[in-house]
Design an enzyme around this catalytic site. Structure first.
Site, PDB file in Angstrom:
ATOM      1  N   TYR A  38       0.637  -1.243   0.116  1.00  0.00           N
ATOM      2  CA  TYR A  38      -0.354   0.140  -0.024  1.00  0.00           C
ATOM      3  C   TYR A  38       0.885   1.094   0.470  1.00  0.00           C
ATOM      4  CZ  TYR A  38      -3.197   3.221   1.518  1.00  0.00           C
ATOM      5  OH  TYR A  38      -4.404   4.957   1.045  1.00  0.00           O
ATOM      6  N   GLU A 115      11.609   7.382  18.605  1.00  0.00           N
ATOM      7  CA  GLU A 115      10.698   6.652  19.714  1.00  0.00           C
ATOM      8  C   GLU A 115       9.948   5.779  18.585  1.00  0.00           C
ATOM      9  OE1 GLU A 115       6.638   8.659  20.728  1.00  0.00           O
ATOM     10  OE2 GLU A 115       8.570  10.736  21.566  1.00  0.00           O
ATOM     11  N   LYS A 117       8.196   3.825  16.166  1.00  0.00           N
ATOM     12  CA  LYS A 117       6.616   4.044  15.164  1.00  0.00           C
ATOM     13  C   LYS A 117       6.279   2.587  15.791  1.00  0.00           C
ATOM     14  CE  LYS A 117       4.645   6.234  11.289  1.00  0.00           C
ATOM     15  NZ  LYS A 117       3.760   4.713  11.502  1.00  0.00           N
ATOM     16  N   ASP A 119       3.234  -0.125  15.077  1.00  0.00           N
ATOM     17  CA  ASP A 119       2.293  -0.200  13.897  1.00  0.00           C
ATOM     18  C   ASP A 119       0.664  -0.655  14.261  1.00  0.00           C
ATOM     19  OD1 ASP A 119       1.651  -0.803  11.316  1.00  0.00           O
ATOM     20  OD2 ASP A 119       2.196  -2.383  10.530  1.00  0.00           O
ATOM     21  N   TYR A 227       0.500   2.877  23.828  1.00  0.00           N
ATOM     22  CA  TYR A 227       1.614   3.187  24.446  1.00  0.00           C
ATOM     23  C   TYR A 227       0.978   4.780  24.091  1.00  0.00           C
ATOM     24  CZ  TYR A 227       3.647  -1.413  24.910  1.00  0.00           C
ATOM     25  OH  TYR A 227       3.761  -2.818  25.227  1.00  0.00           O
ATOM     26  N   LYS A 318      10.859   5.542   8.178  1.00  0.00           N
ATOM     27  CA  LYS A 318      10.052   4.043   7.870  1.00  0.00           C
ATOM     28  C   LYS A 318      11.392   3.224   7.808  1.00  0.00           C
ATOM     29  CE  LYS A 318       5.480   4.673   7.853  1.00  0.00           C
ATOM     30  NZ  LYS A 318       4.485   3.888   6.830  1.00  0.00           N
ATOM     31  N   CYS A 412      17.301 -22.745 -27.772  1.00  0.00           N
ATOM     32  CA  CYS A 412      18.151 -21.998 -26.965  1.00  0.00           C
ATOM     33  C   CYS A 412      18.287 -20.877 -27.265  1.00  0.00           C
ATOM     34  CB  CYS A 412      18.664 -22.966 -26.937  1.00  0.00           C
ATOM     35  SG  CYS A 412      20.350 -22.274 -26.070  1.00  0.00           S
ATOM     36  N   CYS A 415      22.291 -21.131 -29.061  1.00  0.00           N
ATOM     37  CA  CYS A 415      22.476 -22.125 -29.834  1.00  0.00           C
ATOM     38  C   CYS A 415      21.097 -22.773 -30.368  1.00  0.00           C
ATOM     39  CB  CYS A 415      23.277 -23.024 -29.508  1.00  0.00           C
ATOM     40  SG  CYS A 415      22.517 -24.280 -28.842  1.00  0.00           S
ATOM     41  N   CYS A 430      17.867 -26.748 -23.184  1.00  0.00           N
ATOM     42  CA  CYS A 430      18.507 -26.853 -24.469  1.00  0.00           C
ATOM     43  C   CYS A 430      19.353 -28.185 -24.610  1.00  0.00           C
ATOM     44  CB  CYS A 430      19.392 -25.896 -24.012  1.00  0.00           C
ATOM     45  SG  CYS A 430      20.928 -25.769 -25.717  1.00  0.00           S
ATOM     46  N   CYS A 436      26.291 -26.095 -27.429  1.00  0.00           N
ATOM     47  CA  CYS A 436      25.507 -24.902 -27.236  1.00  0.00           C
ATOM     48  C   CYS A 436      27.041 -23.662 -26.410  1.00  0.00           C
ATOM     49  CB  CYS A 436      24.686 -24.773 -26.229  1.00  0.00           C
ATOM     50  SG  CYS A 436      23.718 -23.623 -25.200  1.00  0.00           S
TER      51      CYS A 436
END
Ligand SMILES: [Zn+2]
Length: 677
Positions: A38, A115, A117, A119, A227, A318, A412, A415, A430, A436
């Site tokens: 987000y 401090e 942060k 969530d 808090y 952040k 491939c 080759c 391949c 190759c």
């Protein structure tokens, strides 16, 4: 589309998707995406708006806090608006924040209050005469919801203020964050899962969901914590002069203020604290998504004031997003040294967790189908710790009309040999292993190895130099090296003698066995034993080359998939060119022992322990010459175990399964009988 309309269209698209997810998040409490995703969408929009302010759309969510009050709760207008903080994402931005502060406060000493942060969910608490009278959510910052009945159930939150140190203010409005500590969140989810009830995506949503319960009994059963992070109003004034002191002052009433809290004398010190906390955030008891940096002096805070809706004296620092959005510019196929084809998404470069990511492996075609990722798609790129970045999710909302579906290439990219993927295999390869360029080093290393063409002296250092001189395009070139003697002598530390030794070894290797030659080709699934079985079964190289899948499958040791690999190998024309050249330069062998002289044909034998008269490899070769298949593990299909001294678990297993066991003397006697000794 013109550039203008493209930018406007991009903004519209972002606004729509943000609104959709906002609704799911704030109103339904059911996040449809990760917070970090987000954030990425949000900042993508914000960045566009900063670059093209002339196109800012009227309904953009970037200038409001998000979240509408639910109709079922009473709305409350905040006396002092609950604003959000600006964000910084790196040291440069942090220092720019500090510069702006310093410019407005010339010649002043500035200290920063730092401090965690949290969530969680910001709320406001009203205390009148020391009694909790109201709890309100932030809502859109101007108006929130009255959740007093639920707030009262939060255990670590004082409902009545009393202090031994001083008087209780007549009015106190405390702001802080309600959250669910990690341990409580896990317990709640486990309990809900056991009851078959809805579980929460993360602690933040669990906290939000709990606070919005209409039934306080449910909220009371949830392990919520509060808090405090600030005081909006206090009458009479608390008398403190700094942020940190006012928070400390709150603790006397029983408010909690979070585990880590620092006063820093410089912005460099803030950066240091940020790095410390970022490194140990997994060990904290609560989820945090950054640090909050505030100018500590309340007087200075007043001087700094606000810019639009954000305080100039504080910012949220952040932690780096572990997921970011970007677009897929292309999908390339890389050929590995063993021929595997790996799809790699070329991305519009994007910072993820502090590192710029522009290429991400998609592992295999199955992963492409699972994600349904197309060229042009917008994707979330995820990275955690040192883990390599991966495409976590495709956003079909952003898919342009001209997005291109990705298919496994038929040839491939290196080759042009056919690309093959037997049923049941996850990886495409391949089939031009001998030719190759991507597989060249591996093919040569295998070709010259002891059990293959056994060209002693053509070690990695030689091969590197020869590739550098462009003398080795494929293994057939090994037999042309004598034409380049002069060039070989230019290689550093390769004197006349070592060059001669190498050319002799190459010449010497031309005389080989059919089995060694088949093994040397490096056909997938054809190890040393299988090569021997194929030589015994088909007797000539031409017969093997022309065998169909049914004939191949009749060979002991060759299953469906190996048979397919063999067919694929001989269907790659470039491989045949190399084989033809190898035979033309004079690689030859004696006809293998006819199968009739192979009394142990198809039997599975195991050699274990120490033999006194020969090594295990020699014993293996004797058995293989008689047609036996020598395996590394004992099973019920094992015909016989040859056990030397100190035979361990294999002998035990053989005895347990009732498999025949032979000691060294018996083994030597048997070999003598078959004329092998
Ligand atoms: Zn190839």
């Amino acid at each position: 589309m013109t550039q203008d309309s493209t930018i406007k269209a991009q903004m519209r698209q972002l606004i729509q998707i943000l609104a959709k997810h906002n609704h799911a998040y704030y109103v339904m409490d059911q996040p449809s995406i990760e917070d970090s995703e987000y954030d990425q969408l949000f900042h993508q929009l914000k960045a566009l708006e900063e670059q093209y302010p002339e196109y800012i759309q009227a309904d953009t969510p970037t200038n409001k806090v998000g979240g509408k009050a639910l109709p079922k709760f009473a709305s409350v207008t905040h006396a002092v608006p609950m604003l959000s903080l600006g964000n910084v994402f790196n040291q440069e931005d942090l220092f720019a924040f500090a510069r702006r502060v310093e410019e407005r406060l010339p010649n002043q000493k500035i200290q920063y209050d730092v401090e965690l942060k949290f969530d969680g969910l910001a709320i406001s608490l009203w205390y009148e005469q020391g009694i909790l009278v109201r709890g309100v959510t932030r809502g859109d910052g101007e108006t929130g919801e009255d959740i007093t009945h639920n707030v009262r159930t939060i255990r670590n939150l004082p409902k009545v203020l009393s202090s031994v140190q001083g008087s209780v203010p007549a009015l106190l409005e405390v702001r802080g964050e309600v959250l669910m500590p990690k341990a409580g969140f896990e317990k709640l989810n486990a309990e809900n899962a056991a009851k078959g009830e809805k579980t929460f995506a993360n602690p933040r949503n669990a906290a939000a969901g709990s606070l919005r319960q209409l039934d306080p009994a449910i909220a009371a059963s949830r392990p919520l914590a509060f808090y405090a992070y600030g005081i909006a109003q206090c009458e009479p004034h608390h008398g403190q002069t700094t942020m940190s002191a006012s928070l400390e002052w709150l603790t006397q009433f029983g408010f909690a203020v979070g585990e880590c809290h620092f006063i820093c004398d410089s912005i460099q010190e803030v950066q240091q604290r940020y790095e410390e906390i970022n490194a140990k955030r997994q060990n904290l008891s609560v989820e945090i998504d950054g640090m909050v940096i505030k100018v500590d002096s309340l007087k200075q805070q007043k001087q700094l004031g606000f810019l639009s809706r954000e305080p100039r004296w504080a910012t949220a620092y952040k932690f780096p997003a572990v997921a970011a959005l970007t677009t897929v510019e292309n999908i390339d196929w890389q050929v590995g040294r063993t021929g595997t084809l790996t799809p790699v998404a070329r991305l519009n470069p994007v910072a993820v967790g502090g590192v710029t990511v522009s290429n991400v492996t998609l592992h295999n075609i199955g992963e492409i189908h699972r994600l349904d990722v197309r060229i042009g798609d917008t994707v979330s790129v995820y990275r955690s710790g040192d883990v390599i970045p991966k495409v976590e999710k495709v956003w079909p909302e952003f898919r342009p009309d001209d997005a291109v579906e990705v298919h496994l290439p038929e040839q491939c990219p290196m080759c042009e040999s056919p690309v093959v993927m037997p049923e049941g295999e996850a990886l495409a390869r391949c089939s031009g292993g001998l030719y190759c360029a991507a597989q060249r080093i591996e093919a040569i290393r295998h070709f010259v190895s002891r059990k293959a063409m056994d060209i002693e002296g053509l070690g990695e250092r030689w091969v590197e130099s020869l590739l550098h001189l462009d003398l080795l395009k494929n293994v057939a070139d090994i037999y042309c090296l004598h034409e380049h003697r002069e060039q070989l002598l230019t290689i550093e530390k390769m004197g006349e003698k070592s060059v001669q030794n190498l050319l002799d070894a190459i010449e010497h290797s031309k005389k080989t066995t059919l089995a060694s030659f088949i093994y040397a080709l490096g056909i997938r699934g054809v190890g040393e034993t299988t090569a021997r079985m194929l030589a015994n079964t088909f007797q000539t190289f031409e017969a093997l080359q022309n065998a169909d899948i049914e004939a191949l499958k009749k060979t002991p040791d060759v299953g469906e998939i190996t048979a397919e690999w063999i067919i694929d190998f001989f269907q790659a024309e470039h491989n045949l060119e190399v084989v033809k050249r190898l035979l033309e330069v004079g690689i030859h062998w004696d006809a293998p022992i006819a199968p009739t002289r192979q009394p142990l044909n198809g039997e599975s034998w195991v050699v274990t322990g120490t033999l006194s008269s020969m090594g295990r490899d020699d014993a293996t070769q004797l058995l293989q010459a008689l047609g036996a298949r020598v395996s590394g593990s004992v099973s019920s299909k094992t015909k016989c175990v040859v056990a030397g001294e100190k035979a361990g678990s294999k002998l035990e297993k053989a005895e347990k399964l009732g498999v025949r066991v032979m000691n060294e003397a018996e083994f030597l006697k048997l070999m003598a009988e078959y004329g092998q000794m």
